[in-house]
Design an enzyme around this catalytic site. Structure first.
Site, PDB file in Angstrom:
ATOM      1  CG  HIS A 103      -8.612  -8.033  -1.975  1.00 35.51           C
ATOM      2  ND1 HIS A 103      -7.866  -8.571  -0.954  1.00 35.51           N
ATOM      3  CD2 HIS A 103      -9.245  -6.950  -1.442  1.00 35.51           C
ATOM      4  CE1 HIS A 103      -8.046  -7.851   0.142  1.00 35.51           C
ATOM      5  NE2 HIS A 103      -8.872  -6.860  -0.124  1.00 35.51           N
ATOM      6  CD  GLU A 104     -11.891  -4.522  -3.316  1.00 38.34           C
ATOM      7  OE1 GLU A 104     -12.843  -4.527  -2.515  1.00 38.34           O
ATOM      8  OE2 GLU A 104     -10.763  -4.088  -3.010  1.00 38.34           O
ATOM      9  CG  HIS A 107     -13.509  -7.237   0.816  1.00 44.01           C
ATOM     10  ND1 HIS A 107     -13.166  -7.612   2.099  1.00 44.01           N
ATOM     11  CD2 HIS A 107     -12.472  -6.491   0.373  1.00 44.01           C
ATOM     12  CE1 HIS A 107     -11.985  -7.114   2.404  1.00 44.01           C
ATOM     13  NE2 HIS A 107     -11.535  -6.434   1.372  1.00 44.01           N
ATOM     14  CD  GLU A 162      -8.919  -5.490   3.716  1.00 45.26           C
ATOM     15  OE1 GLU A 162      -8.686  -5.962   2.596  1.00 45.26           O
ATOM     16  OE2 GLU A 162      -9.943  -4.836   3.968  1.00 45.26           O
TER      17      GLU A 162
HETATM   18 ZN    ZN Z   1      -9.760  -5.316   1.058  1.00 39.03          ZN
END
Ligand code: ZN
Length: 232
Positions: A103-104, A107, A162
């Site tokens: 997930h990071e 980003h 997100e």
């Molecule tokens: Zn996040």
């Protein structure tokens, strides 16, 4: 010229704030972090690296007790000591922690971490400019309206980030053969962990959209993959 001075000042202020925040963040992270060395996790991050054609994915431990994952503006991935402790104690699995790393990475890959720092310092500037304009147009409520608009915009942008980072993580986890099950089970686990008083609020949850919405988004995407991609 005089008319534009407040806007110019706001932009200069935002630029200065950005430089300062980026510098301070880097300094803080450098001082309080070490590179993660965990054989089980490394096997998983190596699979993700292979799926991306990278040599390896370095992950750092940030020495704070809260449960969080973060992507620094310079592209480094951090897990907090609090999160890592949950893994060491068996509350969170290695695959679940890998889903946070994925997930990071989303980003970073999608340019959110750098932009978020700009957003953060730019937000004040937006407030100042909007308040100046709206305050003159609608005396009294103008400033309040400007603040509300700036906050709404920021919240909308971060929610969108997100979902995009989740989608990136789902794709990466699927390609690496880890699958999306740990991604979804972690969301539920974290929600449950929030209820545990005194052990540090999972900050990661607070800055993210609602658990059921995130799981629903991942499942809708998986259904779409099944429809669009021929099964092997
Ligand atoms: Zn996040």
């Amino acid at each position: 010229m005089l008319k534009f001075t407040p806007i110019l000042l706001a932009i200069l202020y935002a630029l200065a704030m950005y430089q300062f925040s980026a510098w301070r963040t880097r300094k803080e992270l450098d001082a309080k972090s070490t590179e993660l060395a965990d054989a089980t996790l490394k096997r998983l991050t190596d699979r993700m690296a292979e799926a991306l054609g990278l040599e390896r994915i370095p992950v750092h431990i940030y020495e704070v007790p809260v449960v969080n994952g973060l992507a620094a503006p310079d592209g480094r991935i951090f897990l907090t000591r609090g999160f890592y402790d949950r893994y060491r104690s068996g509350e969170v699995s290695a695959e679940e922690l890998a889903s946070v790393i994925a997930h990071e990475m989303g980003h970073v890959a999608l340019g959110h971490s750098r932009r978020r720092m700009i957003d953060f310092s730019g937000q004040n500037a937006v407030r100042v400019v909007l308040a100046g304009i709206l305050g003159r147009l609608i005396p009294g409520v103008g400033v309040w309206l400007a603040n509300t608009l700036a906050s709404l915009l920021a919240a909308r942008l971060s929610r969108q980030d997100e979902y995009e980072a989740d989608a990136y993580a789902s794709a990466l986890l699927t390609k690496a053969g880890i699958g999306t099950t740990p991604q979804k089970s972690l969301f539920e686990k974290l929600e449950h962990l929030t209820g545990m008083a005194g052990r540090g609020t999972p900050a990661w949850l607070m800055s993210h959209p609602k658990t059921e919405d995130r799981i629903a988004a991942i499942e809708a995407m998986e259904a779409r993959w099944r429809r669009e991609l021929p099964s092997e």
